[in-house]
Scaffold this motif. Structure first.
Motif, PDB file in Angstrom:
ATOM      1  N   GLY A  40       0.754  -1.222  -0.160  1.00 21.51           N
ATOM      2  CA  GLY A  40      -0.079   0.112  -0.035  1.00 21.51           C
ATOM      3  C   GLY A  40       0.539   1.172   0.262  1.00 21.51           C
ATOM      4  O   GLY A  40       0.246   2.341  -0.399  1.00 21.51           O
ATOM      5  N   THR A  41       2.076   1.149   0.528  1.00 21.59           N
ATOM      6  CA  THR A  41       3.009   2.294   0.447  1.00 21.59           C
ATOM      7  C   THR A  41       4.251   2.001   0.139  1.00 21.59           C
ATOM      8  O   THR A  41       4.566   0.808  -0.304  1.00 21.59           O
ATOM      9  N   HIS A  42       4.944   2.917  -0.444  1.00 21.11           N
ATOM     10  CA  HIS A  42       6.425   2.821  -0.757  1.00 21.11           C
ATOM     11  C   HIS A  42       7.126   2.057   0.119  1.00 21.11           C
ATOM     12  O   HIS A  42       8.071   1.396  -0.187  1.00 21.11           O
ATOM     13  N   ALA A  43       7.099   2.300   1.144  1.00 20.87           N
ATOM     14  CA  ALA A  43       7.913   1.709   2.307  1.00 20.87           C
ATOM     15  C   ALA A  43       7.637   0.101   2.735  1.00 20.87           C
ATOM     16  O   ALA A  43       8.346  -0.644   2.510  1.00 20.87           O
ATOM     17  N   GLN A  44       6.249  -0.133   2.490  1.00 21.69           N
ATOM     18  CA  GLN A  44       5.666  -1.675   2.121  1.00 21.69           C
ATOM     19  C   GLN A  44       6.543  -2.294   1.001  1.00 21.69           C
ATOM     20  O   GLN A  44       6.809  -3.358   0.993  1.00 21.69           O
ATOM     21  N   LEU A  45       6.580  -1.535  -0.165  1.00 22.79           N
ATOM     22  CA  LEU A  45       7.152  -2.289  -1.328  1.00 22.79           C
ATOM     23  C   LEU A  45       8.446  -2.453  -1.241  1.00 22.79           C
ATOM     24  O   LEU A  45       8.925  -3.498  -1.507  1.00 22.79           O
ATOM     25  N   GLY A  46       9.271  -1.364  -0.407  1.00 21.62           N
ATOM     26  CA  GLY A  46      10.550  -1.863  -0.380  1.00 21.62           C
ATOM     27  C   GLY A  46      10.860  -2.989   0.509  1.00 21.62           C
ATOM     28  O   GLY A  46      11.812  -3.599   0.676  1.00 21.62           O
ATOM     29  N   ALA A  47      10.067  -3.107   1.479  1.00 20.11           N
ATOM     30  CA  ALA A  47      10.230  -4.233   2.598  1.00 20.11           C
ATOM     31  C   ALA A  47       9.741  -5.650   2.221  1.00 20.11           C
ATOM     32  O   ALA A  47      10.211  -6.727   2.486  1.00 20.11           O
ATOM     33  N   VAL A  48       8.564  -5.669   1.205  1.00 26.86           N
ATOM     34  CA  VAL A  48       8.127  -6.759   0.744  1.00 26.86           C
ATOM     35  C   VAL A  48       8.638  -7.602  -0.567  1.00 26.86           C
ATOM     36  O   VAL A  48       8.645  -8.728  -0.807  1.00 26.86           O
ATOM     37  N   ARG A  49       9.252  -6.663  -1.417  1.00 22.84           N
ATOM     38  CA  ARG A  49       9.736  -7.094  -2.878  1.00 22.84           C
ATOM     39  C   ARG A  49      11.180  -7.023  -2.914  1.00 22.84           C
ATOM     40  O   ARG A  49      11.840  -6.096  -2.491  1.00 22.84           O
ATOM     41  N   GLU A  50      12.005  -8.042  -3.490  1.00 23.09           N
ATOM     42  CA  GLU A  50      13.312  -8.007  -3.782  1.00 23.09           C
ATOM     43  C   GLU A  50      13.625  -7.123  -4.910  1.00 23.09           C
ATOM     44  O   GLU A  50      12.620  -6.581  -5.663  1.00 23.09           O
ATOM     45  N   ALA A  51      14.620  -6.944  -5.253  1.00 20.75           N
ATOM     46  CA  ALA A  51      15.302  -6.293  -6.606  1.00 20.75           C
ATOM     47  C   ALA A  51      14.536  -7.135  -7.808  1.00 20.75           C
ATOM     48  O   ALA A  51      14.850  -8.254  -7.903  1.00 20.75           O
ATOM     49  N   PRO A  52      14.191  -6.211  -8.668  1.00 26.21           N
ATOM     50  CA  PRO A  52      13.452  -6.902  -9.702  1.00 26.21           C
ATOM     51  C   PRO A  52      14.655  -7.571 -10.895  1.00 26.21           C
ATOM     52  O   PRO A  52      15.732  -7.221 -10.627  1.00 26.21           O
ATOM     53  N   GLU A  53      14.018  -8.730 -11.161  1.00 23.21           N
ATOM     54  CA  GLU A  53      15.001  -9.322 -12.284  1.00 23.21           C
ATOM     55  C   GLU A  53      15.227  -8.362 -13.351  1.00 23.21           C
ATOM     56  O   GLU A  53      16.302  -8.632 -13.810  1.00 23.21           O
ATOM     57  N   ARG A  54      14.330  -7.801 -13.977  1.00 20.44           N
ATOM     58  CA  ARG A  54      14.904  -6.770 -14.957  1.00 20.44           C
ATOM     59  C   ARG A  54      14.652  -5.040 -14.424  1.00 20.44           C
ATOM     60  O   ARG A  54      13.537  -5.069 -13.708  1.00 20.44           O
ATOM     61  N   PHE A  55      15.068  -4.198 -15.001  1.00 24.25           N
ATOM     62  CA  PHE A  55      15.165  -3.043 -14.722  1.00 24.25           C
ATOM     63  C   PHE A  55      15.284  -2.323 -15.955  1.00 24.25           C
ATOM     64  O   PHE A  55      15.605  -2.825 -16.871  1.00 24.25           O
ATOM     65  N   PRO A  56      14.779  -0.925 -16.104  1.00 21.28           N
ATOM     66  CA  PRO A  56      14.661  -0.166 -16.914  1.00 21.28           C
ATOM     67  C   PRO A  56      16.284   0.363 -17.316  1.00 21.28           C
ATOM     68  O   PRO A  56      17.107   0.689 -16.785  1.00 21.28           O
ATOM     69  N   GLN A  57      16.367   0.003 -18.825  1.00 23.39           N
ATOM     70  CA  GLN A  57      17.940   0.309 -19.323  1.00 23.39           C
ATOM     71  C   GLN A  57      17.878   1.294 -20.465  1.00 23.39           C
ATOM     72  O   GLN A  57      16.816   1.087 -21.349  1.00 23.39           O
ATOM     73  N   ALA A  58      18.880   1.990 -20.904  1.00 25.12           N
ATOM     74  CA  ALA A  58      19.082   2.615 -22.107  1.00 25.12           C
ATOM     75  C   ALA A  58      20.219   2.968 -22.543  1.00 25.12           C
ATOM     76  O   ALA A  58      21.464   2.795 -21.748  1.00 25.12           O
ATOM     77  N   ARG A  59      20.654   3.012 -24.028  1.00 26.72           N
ATOM     78  CA  ARG A  59      21.869   3.183 -24.319  1.00 26.72           C
ATOM     79  C   ARG A  59      22.166   4.700 -24.599  1.00 26.72           C
ATOM     80  O   ARG A  59      21.430   5.076 -25.024  1.00 26.72           O
TER      81      ARG A  59
END
Length: 440
Positions: free
Chosen positions: A398-417
């Motif tokens: 429900g909050t950004h803090a909860q997201l940080g606590a319950v989810r690990e780093a994503p397998e994919r993340f945004p990239q650009a050249r």
């Protein structure tokens, strides 16, 4: 005392129409829309939405909206659009979208996308009702031949469920739908899919399918004896699939009005209940049941009597409606007693409370609902009286803090050249010392 969930549902009808006695057919399909005043309509719609939002403050477990088309029965031609509004106006209460009517969509993938987005918007609070739609919907929407409605509906259901639960893209080649790349974006928060409820008036095929998929059966408006028979059919179907349905798989839809005394409750509710059954719930059989809309077996049972339209609704009296269990009206004690009898007889764990009776003013609805919330609902709950959403937050983050606590780093993340740097992590590329190349 049974432990129940209470969900709030209102019609949201447009009431300023001629009485049925003045109409050649009914208030469905061909009532001229010159009777609709957009300014008054906006006011009625606002009152409808306001009452549903009020349901969270009162402590209901869920609030529900519906899809209605082509007449004054409801001013919500898209339950999904209404549910999106409710998601923005509430915080934690469950939200039911009773419709989409799958046969109104040219492709079930469009319905799946809207529902997945709604589940995300609400933070995983969505309940999906999947009605066949009553016959009048098919006249108004004009998207398909109603004789194909049932078969097309279940193929649409199967495609949508596969989209919810299977990796995409995949190809679907069916009788009615041909999708070379079925690839659901976004995906719902609730996994494998949001809760599914099937509203049904008693079709044996629908009840069997509901049991097969272990969905919640939403027992629509009918006399108590018909509701009981339908629930028994549902239980037998579940038994064939090797399980006994829990009380939370049976939701009884009831008109409920609470006042200070039985006499006062009748004075307040009777005119509105009679308006509803004489004008909105009533429709000719050829409108309600176009050819093919019923299965042959269901049509045979309907013609032999015993269904929810076995008699002309518009001719039913207040005493008949209350005696047969269509409506529960009275003081808090009377309503509690009658609810206890009905849910015990049905084995239901959920009550869907229809509060507005179509034309009831907002202040009167709120009065009844407040008495219901304060003096009836607590008797059917554990000590403390909390709704399900207050016992445990349904939102996974429900909050950004909860997201940080319950989810690990994503397998994919945004990239650009970036010229001179190679491929970088977009999330940190604005900091020079962190703009390290991930690869050339």
């Amino acid at each position: 005392m049974n432990r129940l969930e209470f969900h709030l549902f209102n019609y949201g009808a447009y009431p300023d129409i001629p009485h049925a006695d003045e109409l050649p057919n009914s208030a469905y399909i061909d009532l001229p829309n010159r009777h609709y005043d957009p300014v008054r309509g906006q006011w009625y719609l606002d009152s409808y939405l306001d009452t549903l939002v009020f349901g969270e403050k009162l402590g209901f477990d869920g609030i529900h909206t519906t899809t209605q088309m082509g007449g004054p029965v409801g001013m919500t031609p898209s339950a999904n659009l209404t549910a999106a509004y409710l998601a923005a106006k509430t915080e934690r209460i469950m939200i039911g979208t009773l419709g989409p009517i799958l046969n109104v969509f040219s492709s079930p993938m469009r319905a799946a996308e809207e529902l997945a987005m709604l589940d995300a918007m609400s933070g995983g609070r969505l309940i999906v009702g999947l009605p066949m739609g009553h016959g009048m919907n098919y006249h108004a929407a004009a998207t398909m031949n109603p004789s194909q409605a049932r078969e097309r509906y279940w193929e649409g259901h199967d495609l949508m469920m596969k989209a919810f639960t299977s990796p995409g893209p995949f190809e679907w080649q069916g009788k009615y739908f041909h999708v070379p790349y079925a690839n659901l974006w976004p995906r719902p928060i609730q996994q494998p899919h949001p809760h599914v409820w099937i509203p049904a008036a008693g079709s044996k095929l629908t009840l069997e399918k509901c049991a097969e998929h272990r969905y919640t059966y939403q027992a629509l408006f009918s006399p108590r004896r018909v509701l009981k028979r339908n629930v028994e059919t549902f239980r037998k179907a579940a038994d064939k699939h090797g399980y006994e349905p829990s009380p939370k798989q049976i939701a009884a839809v009831l008109f409920i009005h609470v006042a200070e005394s039985d006499e006062q409750a009748r004075r307040e509710a009777e005119p509105h209940l009679m308006w509803l059954f004489q004008n909105i719930n009533r429709s000719p059989r050829h409108d309600a049941f176009p050819p093919g809309h019923f299965s042959i077996e269901s049509l045979r049972g309907f013609m032999l009597g015993g269904g929810y339209r076995e008699k002309d609704m518009g001719q039913m009296t207040y005493d008949e409606l209350t005696a047969e269990g269509w409506a529960v009206i009275g003081s808090p004690d009377t309503v509690t007693e009658q609810l206890e009898e009905i849910v015990a007889e049905l084995g239901a764990g959920i009550v869907i409370h229809v509060a507005d009776f179509g034309a009831m003013p907002n202040w009167l609805i709120r009065k009844s609902l407040t008495l219901m919330a304060e003096q009836v609902m607590p008797r059917f709950r554990d000590p403390g009286g909390k709704p399900i959403w207050a016992q445990e937050d349904p939102r996974p983050a429900g909050t950004h803090a909860q997201l940080g606590a319950v989810r690990e780093a994503p397998e994919r993340f945004p990239q650009a050249r970036i010229p001179g740097h190679g491929v970088v992590d977009v999330r940190t590329a604005h900091v020079e010392e962190l703009r390290a190349p991930l690869r050339p």
